[in-house]
Motif scaffolding. Structure first.
Motif, mmCIF file in Angstrom:
data_model
loop_
_atom_site.group_PDB
_atom_site.id
_atom_site.type_symbol
_atom_site.label_atom_id
_atom_site.label_comp_id
_atom_site.label_asym_id
_atom_site.label_seq_id
_atom_site.Cartn_x
_atom_site.Cartn_y
_atom_site.Cartn_z
ATOM 1 N N LEU A 26 27.419 10.072 17.765
ATOM 2 C CA LEU A 26 26.548 11.224 17.529
ATOM 3 C C LEU A 26 27.361 12.487 17.261
ATOM 4 O O LEU A 26 27.029 13.284 16.379
ATOM 5 N N ASP A 52 18.298 11.587 19.926
ATOM 6 C CA ASP A 52 18.668 10.192 19.729
ATOM 7 C C ASP A 52 18.047 9.306 20.809
ATOM 8 O O ASP A 52 17.562 8.209 20.526
ATOM 9 N N SER A 71 17.801 3.131 21.504
ATOM 10 C CA SER A 71 19.063 3.836 21.741
ATOM 11 C C SER A 71 19.642 3.424 23.086
ATOM 12 O O SER A 71 18.908 3.309 24.073
#
Length: 167
Positions: A33, A49, A55
């Motif tokens: 990220l 996210d 995730s």
């Protein structure tokens, strides 16, 4: 320098149900990220996210809005308690400002006590001092590589050794 792997910090606390068995996966995902954001990661990037149930970060968050709101308010209450300072006075000394309340981490019954009361009882005094020393050692771990703090790191090590020897 290259990152070899990721781990969770000592004493890291997560919400119940967090999938903390693979800290390397979590760290790699957060690093991914960060790279997506051109090196500048924000908490909002992580949260956005984590909203995706697939995730690896998803389980680290409370997704019930009412429960999350309650947890946030409890965190605000903790911050408020920690923010209160008492002004202690006595006839023979100038007034002293100090934390009014200290956290007592009794297993299953964590709470705050008035600081002078907590420090006047052996059991709670030991808990407060242990936590303070743990925080100091944590600070040392985070900043030990900064040359400007080398002398302080040495003092922390000496203090830790003195306390260990006195027990």
């Amino acid at each position: 320098m290259k990152i070899a792997k990721f781990e969770f910090s000592d004493g890291a606390r997560f919400q119940p149900g967090a999938k903390k068995d693979d800290p390397n996966l979590v760290g790699q995902h957060i690093e991914f990220l960060r790279q997506q954001q051109k090196g500048e990661l924000t908490p909002k990037d992580v949260l956005d996210d984590a909203r995706n149930p697939n995730s690896p970060l998803h389980s680290f968050f409370e997704w019930s809005d009412s429960e999350a709101a309650e947890q946030y308010r409890l965190q605000q209450a903790r911050g408020l308690i920690r923010a209160v300072v008492a002004v202690y006075v006595s006839d023979d000394r100038p007034a002293v400002r100090a934390k009014a309340y200290v956290h007592i981490p009794e297993p299953g019954a964590q709470h705050y006590r008035e600081a002078t009361h907590a420090m006047s009882h052996a059991k709670t005094r030991e808990m407060v001092l242990r936590r303070a020393l743990d925080e100091l050692i944590g600070w040392k771990r985070r900043y030990r590589d900064l040359e400007e703090f080398a002398q302080l790191v040495t003092v922390i090590d000496q203090l830790r050794d003195e306390i260990a020897a006195s027990r």
